[in-house]
Write a protein that holds these residues in place. Structure first.
Motif, PDB file in Angstrom:
ATOM      1  N   CYS A 241     -36.416  34.916 -48.404  1.00 31.27           N
ATOM      2  CA  CYS A 241     -35.609  34.491 -47.264  1.00 31.27           C
ATOM      3  C   CYS A 241     -34.257  35.192 -47.219  1.00 31.27           C
ATOM      4  O   CYS A 241     -33.500  35.178 -48.199  1.00 31.27           O
ATOM      5  CB  CYS A 241     -35.372  32.985 -47.324  1.00 31.27           C
ATOM      6  SG  CYS A 241     -36.872  31.998 -47.312  1.00 31.27           S
ATOM      7  N   ILE A 242     -33.946  35.773 -46.059  1.00 35.19           N
ATOM      8  CA  ILE A 242     -32.626  36.336 -45.810  1.00 35.19           C
ATOM      9  C   ILE A 242     -32.219  35.993 -44.384  1.00 35.19           C
ATOM     10  O   ILE A 242     -33.069  35.928 -43.491  1.00 35.19           O
ATOM     11  CB  ILE A 242     -32.604  37.862 -46.051  1.00 35.19           C
ATOM     12  CG1 ILE A 242     -31.165  38.380 -46.097  1.00 35.19           C
ATOM     13  CG2 ILE A 242     -33.440  38.617 -45.027  1.00 35.19           C
ATOM     14  CD1 ILE A 242     -31.037  39.761 -46.700  1.00 35.19           C
TER      15      ILE A 242
ATOM     16  N   ASP B 277     -28.885  36.352 -41.373  1.00 29.94           N
ATOM     17  CA  ASP B 277     -27.590  36.839 -40.922  1.00 29.94           C
ATOM     18  C   ASP B 277     -26.627  35.655 -40.786  1.00 29.94           C
ATOM     19  O   ASP B 277     -27.002  34.589 -40.275  1.00 29.94           O
ATOM     20  CB  ASP B 277     -27.761  37.540 -39.569  1.00 29.94           C
ATOM     21  CG  ASP B 277     -26.449  37.854 -38.900  1.00 29.94           C
ATOM     22  OD1 ASP B 277     -25.550  38.367 -39.581  1.00 29.94           O
ATOM     23  OD2 ASP B 277     -26.325  37.579 -37.689  1.00 29.94           O
TER      24      ASP B 277
ATOM     25  N   PHE C 167     -24.721  38.292 -45.077  1.00 29.73           N
ATOM     26  CA  PHE C 167     -26.060  37.726 -45.091  1.00 29.73           C
ATOM     27  C   PHE C 167     -26.160  36.699 -46.208  1.00 29.73           C
ATOM     28  O   PHE C 167     -25.449  36.778 -47.220  1.00 29.73           O
ATOM     29  CB  PHE C 167     -27.111  38.820 -45.310  1.00 29.73           C
ATOM     30  CG  PHE C 167     -27.077  39.920 -44.296  1.00 29.73           C
ATOM     31  CD1 PHE C 167     -27.806  39.802 -43.116  1.00 29.73           C
ATOM     32  CD2 PHE C 167     -26.319  41.062 -44.505  1.00 29.73           C
ATOM     33  CE1 PHE C 167     -27.781  40.823 -42.170  1.00 29.73           C
ATOM     34  CE2 PHE C 167     -26.280  42.082 -43.569  1.00 29.73           C
ATOM     35  CZ  PHE C 167     -27.010  41.962 -42.393  1.00 29.73           C
TER      36      PHE C 167
ATOM     37  N   ALA D 151     -29.071  35.117 -48.851  1.00 27.00           N
ATOM     38  CA  ALA D 151     -30.408  35.346 -49.400  1.00 27.00           C
ATOM     39  C   ALA D 151     -30.700  34.271 -50.436  1.00 27.00           C
ATOM     40  O   ALA D 151     -29.812  33.873 -51.202  1.00 27.00           O
ATOM     41  CB  ALA D 151     -30.516  36.727 -50.032  1.00 27.00           C
TER      42      ALA D 151
ATOM     43  N   THR E 146     -33.560  32.620 -53.436  1.00 22.19           N
ATOM     44  CA  THR E 146     -34.624  33.004 -54.359  1.00 22.19           C
ATOM     45  C   THR E 146     -35.759  31.976 -54.382  1.00 22.19           C
ATOM     46  O   THR E 146     -35.637  30.870 -53.871  1.00 22.19           O
ATOM     47  CB  THR E 146     -34.079  33.194 -55.787  1.00 22.19           C
ATOM     48  OG1 THR E 146     -33.580  31.941 -56.272  1.00 22.19           O
ATOM     49  CG2 THR E 146     -32.973  34.222 -55.806  1.00 22.19           C
TER      50      THR E 146
ATOM     51  N   CYS F  81     -21.349  40.698 -53.649  1.00 24.97           N
ATOM     52  CA  CYS F  81     -21.663  39.275 -53.743  1.00 24.97           C
ATOM     53  C   CYS F  81     -20.360  38.484 -53.612  1.00 24.97           C
ATOM     54  O   CYS F  81     -19.518  38.497 -54.511  1.00 24.97           O
ATOM     55  CB  CYS F  81     -22.349  38.965 -55.071  1.00 24.97           C
ATOM     56  SG  CYS F  81     -22.763  37.215 -55.258  1.00 24.97           S
TER      57      CYS F  81
ATOM     58  N   GLY G 113     -38.610  39.203 -45.642  1.00 22.19           N
ATOM     59  CA  GLY G 113     -37.399  38.823 -44.931  1.00 22.19           C
ATOM     60  C   GLY G 113     -36.706  39.995 -44.264  1.00 22.19           C
ATOM     61  O   GLY G 113     -36.477  41.039 -44.884  1.00 22.19           O
TER      62      GLY G 113
ATOM     63  N   ALA H  33     -30.653  43.911 -42.441  1.00 22.41           N
ATOM     64  CA  ALA H  33     -30.909  43.705 -43.864  1.00 22.41           C
ATOM     65  C   ALA H  33     -32.373  43.354 -44.053  1.00 22.41           C
ATOM     66  O   ALA H  33     -32.977  42.679 -43.221  1.00 22.41           O
ATOM     67  CB  ALA H  33     -30.019  42.599 -44.431  1.00 22.41           C
ATOM     68  N   SER H  34     -32.943  43.814 -45.162  1.00 24.02           N
ATOM     69  CA  SER H  34     -34.323  43.466 -45.507  1.00 24.02           C
ATOM     70  C   SER H  34     -34.357  42.973 -46.947  1.00 24.02           C
ATOM     71  O   SER H  34     -33.517  43.343 -47.767  1.00 24.02           O
ATOM     72  CB  SER H  34     -35.239  44.674 -45.334  1.00 24.02           C
ATOM     73  OG  SER H  34     -34.775  45.770 -46.110  1.00 24.02           O
ATOM     74  N   LEU H  35     -35.341  42.135 -47.220  1.00 21.22           N
ATOM     75  CA  LEU H  35     -35.475  41.537 -48.552  1.00 21.22           C
ATOM     76  C   LEU H  35     -36.926  41.622 -48.990  1.00 21.22           C
ATOM     77  O   LEU H  35     -37.815  41.056 -48.339  1.00 21.22           O
ATOM     78  CB  LEU H  35     -35.019  40.073 -48.514  1.00 21.22           C
ATOM     79  CG  LEU H  35     -35.247  39.235 -49.775  1.00 21.22           C
ATOM     80  CD1 LEU H  35     -34.442  39.781 -50.946  1.00 21.22           C
ATOM     81  CD2 LEU H  35     -34.894  37.770 -49.510  1.00 21.22           C
TER      82      LEU H  35
ATOM     83  N   VAL I 140     -32.427  43.659 -51.849  1.00 18.97           N
ATOM     84  CA  VAL I 140     -31.839  43.611 -50.516  1.00 18.97           C
ATOM     85  C   VAL I 140     -31.368  45.009 -50.146  1.00 18.97           C
ATOM     86  O   VAL I 140     -30.678  45.674 -50.916  1.00 18.97           O
ATOM     87  CB  VAL I 140     -30.649  42.630 -50.462  1.00 18.97           C
ATOM     88  CG1 VAL I 140     -29.982  42.672 -49.082  1.00 18.97           C
ATOM     89  CG2 VAL I 140     -31.112  41.213 -50.777  1.00 18.97           C
TER      90      VAL I 140
END
Length: 352
Positions: free
Chosen positions: A19-20, A22, A32, A34, A36, A59, A320, A332-334, A340
Motif C-alpha cells: 500500500c502506498i 499520495d 507519500f 507507505a 508494510t 523518511c 501500489g 510513486a510505485s511500491l 518505493v
C-alpha cells in the motif's frame, strides 16, 4: 517505448508491502505514505517526502502499526490523518490514525487512533474518502456491504449513517468514490462493477465484467471509469453506456493489479501488475458519444502504440501506485519487497 527505471529509490521499508498513498493535503511537499505487510514482524507506516532538490526520498516519519496493512488512504483535507485497513491474526478492522505533531525519522511518538470502523459483519476491504476537499462522510466496504459514516475527527466519533448489503452472490474487493458526484460510489467485485447512490443506498448501474482488480474515475472528465481486469487488461468505460468499453488497453503480461488516472492530464493512465512492471499509457480523450470520436478513430494518433513507457526495474509484483497531487508529472510505485520508486513523466506529457 522505453524500459527500465531512472527513478528515485527509497529503500527504507524493511518488510513486504502493498500500500502506498499520495498525501493530497500536503500543499508544500511531494509526499507519500507507505505501509508494510509483515506477518511476523511489527508493521510500520512510513511518511516519505521528496527532497527540495528532487534528488532523494527522505523518511520524515516512521510509525509502528498494529497489524498487516492491506489498504491505506491519506485524508484529502488534513495531511496528518490517514485510514488503514489491517489484519492481525484472525482480527480484521479499519482505523483512522492521526500522525503526532512531533515526529521524525527515529523515536517517533505513536500514532493516535481517532476512529475505529466497528460493526462490519464481513472482512473490511477498503476505506474511501471523498476525493476532493473537506467532506464529513467516509465509506467503508467489506466483502458484502457498503457503510456510509458521518465523521467527526475532532470528537473522535464515526457514526453509521446508512448501510446496504450487495448480497451473498457478490464478493466486494474495493471501490472508488466519484470525484464529480459525492453521492455516487463504484464498488467492484469478482464479476462486475456496481454504481451506488449513497442517498438511497440503491444500485443505479452496473458493468458486467470478468474479475475486476481495481477501478478509478477520471478526475477531469465526468462518467469515465478505468478498470483493471485479470485476463483482459484495461478497459475505459462511459458509465452512461455501460454495455461496451469505449477503449481497451492490453494491460500487463500477468494480472493487471492497479489503475490510476493522472490528477491533471486526463489522457495519462498508470497501471501496475504482478509482472513486476509499471506501465504509462496515453489514451484517447474521447469517450464513445463525443462528436469527434469517429474522425479521431481514423487519425494516425489513434493507431500509435498507447504504451508510452514500461518501468521494469522491479523484482517483485507492483501492487501500489500513486500519482502526486502536488506535482502531477510524478508518481510513486511500491513493489512487494518494499521498494518505493518515484518517477517523473514530464517527457511524456501531452503537448498543448
Amino acid at each position: 517505448m522505453q524500459g527500465g527505471s531512472t527513478g528515485i529509490v527509497y529503500g527504507g521499508l524493511k518488510y513486504q508491502a502493498r500500500c502506498i498513498a499520495d498525501v493530497k493535503a500536503d500543499a508544500n511537499n511531494t509526499s507519500f505514505l507507505a505501509g508494510t505487510l509483515s506477518l511476523k514482524e511489527e508493521n510500520e507506516v512510513h511518511l516519505i517526502r521528496l527532497s527540495p532538490s528532487a534528488a532523494e526520498l527522505v523518511c520524515e516519519g516512521l510509525f509502528y502499526h498494529p497489524g498487516e496493512i492491506w489498504d491505506l488512504a491519506s485524508c484529502p483535507f488534513d495531511s496528518r490523518l490517514f485510514s488503514a485497513v489491517f489484519a492481525s491474526g484472525e482480527t480484521n478492522g479499519a482505523v483512522i490514525w492521526k500522525i503526532p505533531e512531533l515526529y521524525g525519522q527515529s523515536n517517533s511518538p505513536p500514532l493516535e487512533q481517532l476512529v475505529s470502523f466497528d460493526g462490519h459483519p464481513c472482512k473490511i476491504r477498503s476505506i474511501l474518502w471523498w476525493p476532493i476537499g473537506k467532506h464529513d462522510k467516509v465509506i467503508s466496504i467489506d466483502e458484502q456491504n457498503l457503510f456510509l459514516w458521518s465523521l467527526d475527527c475532532s470528537r473522535k466519533i464515526a457514526e453509521v449513517q446508512s448501510q446496504e448489503s450487495v448480497g451473498v452472490l457478490h464478493h466486494l474487493s474495493g471501490g472508488a468514490w466519484d470525484p464529480h458526484d459525492r453521492n455516487t460510489v463504484a464498488a467492484f467485485c469478482d464479476s462486475s462493477l456496481q454504481c451506488w447512490d449513497l442517498r438511497t443506498m440503491k444500485k443505479t448501474n452496473s458493468i458486467e465484467l470478468v474479475h475486476v482488480r481495481d477501478a478509478d474515475y477520471n478526475p477531469n472528465k465526468q462518467h469515465i471509469v478505468a478498470t483493471a481486469e485479470d485476463e483482459t487488461g484495461i478497459h475505459l468505460w462511459d458509465l452512461r453506456m455501460p454495455n461496451f468499453p469505449f477503449s481497451e488497453l492490453p494491460g500487463h503480461a500477468h494480472w493487471t493489479w492497479a489503475i490510476r488516472h493522472n490528477p491533471q492530464y486526463d489522457q495519462l493512465i498508470l497501471s501496475s501488475g504482478t509482472d513486476s512492471t509499471v506501465n504509462l499509457w496515453l489514451t484517447s480523450s474521447n469517450n464513445s458519444d463525443d462528436s469527434t470520436s469517429e474522425s479521431q478513430s481514423d487519425s494516425p494518433t489513434q493507431k500509435m502504440d498507447p504504451l508510452l513507457n514500461s518501468y521494469t526495474d522491479y523484482e517483485n509484483s507492483v501492487y501500489g501506485i500513486a500519482w502526486s497531487s502536488r506535482e502531477p508529472s510524478m508518481f510513486a510505485s511500491l513493489s512487494y519487497d518494499g521498494r518505493v520508486v518515484v518517477e517523473s513523466v514530464k517527457s511524456y506529457l501531452p503537448r498543448k
